[in-house]
Scaffold this active site. Structure first.
Site, short mmCIF file in Angstrom:
data_model
loop_
_atom_site.label_atom_id
_atom_site.label_comp_id
_atom_site.label_asym_id
_atom_site.label_seq_id
_atom_site.Cartn_x
_atom_site.Cartn_y
_atom_site.Cartn_z
N GLU A 8 5.74 22.88 32.33
CA GLU A 8 5.20 24.21 32.04
C GLU A 8 6.57 24.03 31.28
OE1 GLU A 8 6.94 28.26 33.33
OE2 GLU A 8 4.27 28.37 34.94
N HIS A 10 8.91 25.63 27.59
CA HIS A 10 8.95 26.83 27.20
C HIS A 10 9.71 26.46 25.85
CE1 HIS A 10 6.45 29.04 29.89
NE2 HIS A 10 7.81 28.89 30.68
N HIS A 166 -0.70 30.87 31.93
CA HIS A 166 0.72 31.48 32.19
C HIS A 166 1.21 32.94 31.93
CE1 HIS A 166 5.22 31.78 31.00
NE2 HIS A 166 5.62 31.09 32.22
N ASP A 292 9.88 25.63 34.07
CA ASP A 292 10.05 26.50 33.45
C ASP A 292 11.25 26.77 32.95
OD1 ASP A 292 9.88 29.14 33.18
OD2 ASP A 292 9.38 29.99 35.42
#
Length: 337
Positions: A8, A10, A166, A292
């Site tokens: 995860e 981004h 998500h 994250d």
């Protein structure tokens, strides 16, 4: 630990600068740094991977992404645009990078077709979708736990790729009625977990995993509060069997769905006591490392995990072994980056 896998992490498209600044202003500690890093798919990201021992990253298009686009045609065009872009950026770095597909979720057939294209033509590792899709009228919130979405879940199962649910921000009347006067709770403090938990538990209780027993779904942030509350959830779905006066229709227990269908990651939740609780509730073999980034610090995620008091076999499984198995990363050689 060297050679971690994270999934995860981004990124954003360079044409989406206005949205990137807006999202960073809401959910980043340092908005300018966030925008700079989320737009980078080369030097900054790779340097962090090298410094903190991440060998392989599966990239995910940032929230709210395609799920905020109300027009179905525009949503499809934008999804194709970002999927094509990230493929071109990483196609020569397949030893370090993979990607999730961004999908338009107005209708299941279109979503299934774009996922199929990305998996078969680009080798993408699955899909990451930012919770519900805003419908064409700008008011309807589209969820994927009803039978009309079976064609999409069937495609995921047939392709053998997981689906990452998500969070996104509350929208429309939901925001106005529930969150507007409690805006400090929007995002990581509460709304993200509440939204994804509702959606994934909706899939459980509405029989999605019963109809597609091979389907694999991922939740971030150590399970969006669900593993922490799993005894109480299980108690009411199994012992009492009458949540809100309705008889349970699930074929298995909530714990069995976590055993067979649901995974969690450490993204944005760097708490060793919480991780140990989740290990005790659902097992270390259903947990995967994630950062994250760039909404959270890449350094914090990695140094926390590397120093956490865990048996080395458990650290190996969470750090890379489980992801290698789920994503069929046979080519991944435990990179010592």
């Amino acid at each position: 630990m060297r050679g971690k896998i994270t999934l995860e992490d981004h990124w954003d498209h360079p044409d989406n600068g206005e949205q990137a600044h807006k999202w960073a202003g809401l959910f980043a500690v340092d908005p300018e740094k966030n925008v700079r890093e989320i737009m980078d798919l080369d030097h900054i990201r790779t340097s962090y991977m090298d410094e903190y021992g991440v060998g392989y990253t599966i990239l995910s298009y940032t929230s709210p992404g395609v799920q905020s686009i109300t027009d179905p045609g525009e949503a499809l065009k934008f999804a194709q645009k970002v999927n094509d872009y990230v493929y071109e950026k990483i196609k020569d770095k397949s030893d370090r990078y993979g990607s999730f597909a961004a999908l338009p979720m107005h209708d299941p057939k279109t979503a299934a077709e774009e996922l199929t294209r990305c998996v078969r033509e680009y080798g993408f590792k699955g899909a990451l979708v930012n919770d519900y899709q805003v419908g064409e009228d700008g008011e309807t919130l589209i969820f994927y736990d009803q039978p009309e979405w079976d064609v999409f879940w069937e495609t995921c199962s047939e392709l053998g790729v997981p689906f990452y649910m998500h969070p996104r921000e509350p929208y429309g009347i939901i925001y106005d009625k529930l969150w507007k006067q409690r805006k400090w709770l929007v995002g990581p403090p509460l709304s993200f977990a509440q939204g994804v938990s509702l959606h994934v538990l909706g899939m459980v209780t509405n029989g999605v995993f019963d109809r597609f027993p091979k389907l694999q779904v991922i939740m971030g942030h150590l399970g969006e509060h669900v593993p922490v509350d799993i005894w109480r959830i299980n108690h009411w779905l199994e012992d009492v069997k009458k949540p809100c006066g309705l008889h349970k229709t699930m074929k298995k227990t909530i714990r069995e769905y976590f055993r067979d269908n649901i995974w969690v990651t450490t993204s944005g939740n760097f708490s060793t006591p919480t991780m140990n609780l989740v290990i005790n509730e659902i097992g270390a073999d259903r947990i995967m490392f994630s950062t994250d980034y760039p909404f959270e610090s890449f350094k914090d995620a990695c140094t926390w995990f590397d120093a956490a008091e865990l048996p080395e076999q458990t650290r190996e499984a969470i750090g890379r072994g489980n992801a290698k198995k789920l994503f069929k990363l046979d080519q991944y050689k435990d990179c010592d980056a």
